[in-house]
Scaffold this motif. Sequence first.
Motif, PDB file in Angstrom:
ATOM      1  N   UNK A   1       6.219   2.524   0.310  1.00 33.32           N
ATOM      2  CA  UNK A   1       5.375   1.359   0.082  1.00 33.32           C
ATOM      3  C   UNK A   1       5.358   0.502   1.341  1.00 33.32           C
ATOM      4  N   UNK A   2       4.175   0.311   1.910  1.00 28.75           N
ATOM      5  CA  UNK A   2       4.020  -0.531   3.101  1.00 28.75           C
ATOM      6  C   UNK A   2       3.760  -1.956   2.631  1.00 28.75           C
ATOM      7  N   UNK A   3       4.771  -2.833   2.780  1.00 29.99           N
ATOM      8  CA  UNK A   3       4.677  -4.209   2.303  1.00 29.99           C
ATOM      9  C   UNK A   3       4.537  -5.165   3.486  1.00 29.99           C
ATOM     10  N   UNK A   4       4.363  -6.447   3.189  1.00 36.02           N
ATOM     11  CA  UNK A   4       4.244  -7.454   4.253  1.00 36.02           C
ATOM     12  C   UNK A   4       5.552  -7.617   5.013  1.00 36.02           C
TER      13      UNK A   4
ATOM     14  N   UNK B   1      -2.179   8.726 -11.851  1.00 37.28           N
ATOM     15  CA  UNK B   1      -3.383   8.959 -11.062  1.00 37.28           C
ATOM     16  C   UNK B   1      -3.007   9.027  -9.587  1.00 37.28           C
ATOM     17  N   UNK B   2      -3.914   9.508  -8.777  1.00 35.82           N
ATOM     18  CA  UNK B   2      -3.666   9.556  -7.330  1.00 35.82           C
ATOM     19  C   UNK B   2      -3.618   8.132  -6.780  1.00 35.82           C
ATOM     20  N   UNK B   3      -2.444   7.697  -6.359  1.00 36.43           N
ATOM     21  CA  UNK B   3      -2.256   6.331  -5.864  1.00 36.43           C
ATOM     22  C   UNK B   3      -2.104   6.264  -4.348  1.00 36.43           C
TER      23      UNK B   3
ATOM     24  N   UNK C   1       0.850  -1.184   0.000  1.00 37.33           N
ATOM     25  CA  UNK C   1       0.000   0.000   0.000  1.00 37.33           C
ATOM     26  C   UNK C   1       0.889   1.238   0.000  1.00 37.33           C
ATOM     27  N   UNK C   2       0.604   2.161  -0.892  1.00 39.64           N
ATOM     28  CA  UNK C   2       1.387   3.395  -0.969  1.00 39.64           C
ATOM     29  C   UNK C   2       0.946   4.334   0.150  1.00 39.64           C
ATOM     30  N   UNK C   3       1.873   4.671   1.045  1.00 41.57           N
ATOM     31  CA  UNK C   3       1.559   5.540   2.182  1.00 41.57           C
ATOM     32  C   UNK C   3       2.160   6.930   2.025  1.00 41.57           C
ATOM     33  N   UNK C   4       2.967   7.119   1.003  1.00 44.12           N
ATOM     34  CA  UNK C   4       3.545   8.433   0.729  1.00 44.12           C
ATOM     35  C   UNK C   4       4.082   8.443  -0.684  1.00 44.12           C
TER      36      UNK C   4
END
Length: 256
Positions: A163-166, A183-185, A149-152
């Motif tokens: 990128x917040x990964x496992x 696009x806004x990710x 998930x992209x957090x910044x």
Amino acid sequence: MSETFEIIINGMVDGERISPTTIDISLFRDYISDISSLVKEPREKGQPEEKVFFEIEDGSLKVKLLASLMFLSAFSQDIMAINTSGTFNDVTEKRAKVFEKWQRNAKNNETLTFDFRHNGNSLFKLNKDSDYKTELNQYVEVEKILYGTITGIGGKKNPNIHLDTEDGSIIVYCSRDDLINQDNRLYKQAAVKVKVKQHISTLEYYGEFQFIEFHPYSGQLKGKDLDNFINQHSKYWEDIPDSAEWQRKLRDDNDF
């Protein structure tokens, strides 16, 4: 007997011998930050972080680590591996960077020594004569697809993607052109294709993750999440002798 591990920093800075009472606060902060990088190990997601405390003792700058017996033994083995191989190849990238930095400092200031002691015995020292290497031929450049998930995202001078990964948070470095028409990710799941150096035996990464492109991503399970899903649901197939034939029969029965 209890285990002890000490990092002892000796030398002169600005005409003063290093001690808790003479060291400049900014230099003290740098050393504590470096020591934190040495002792904070990578861990699996959900695994509790090892608690490492320290004491500052007089007479040079002596940092005594207070941690579990298992941690101190493992840390000592990592340190001894450097002496055995003569390189920083067998320690984590984070630790190797600190050792390389301290070795450079000792060559630039010949009074500096960094002594690593376990139960009072010196395991190895960094000083003006040290010549430990990091053999980068142990690393090869690879391309990987990271899921998370992209957090910044963005940045004025040094654009990057958080990128917040496992396996934890990863910073991927990119250019403004890589992001300008996107696009806004933010706060969305993504698959990011990167290039990075990876150790050929430990598989550990070295250096920065460099952006290649955003990879098409459907949001399906990947990596450990997929493995966990398969393990969890495999029990429902145990009574089916030939699962492939069973699926073909289902498709044939519903072919209309």
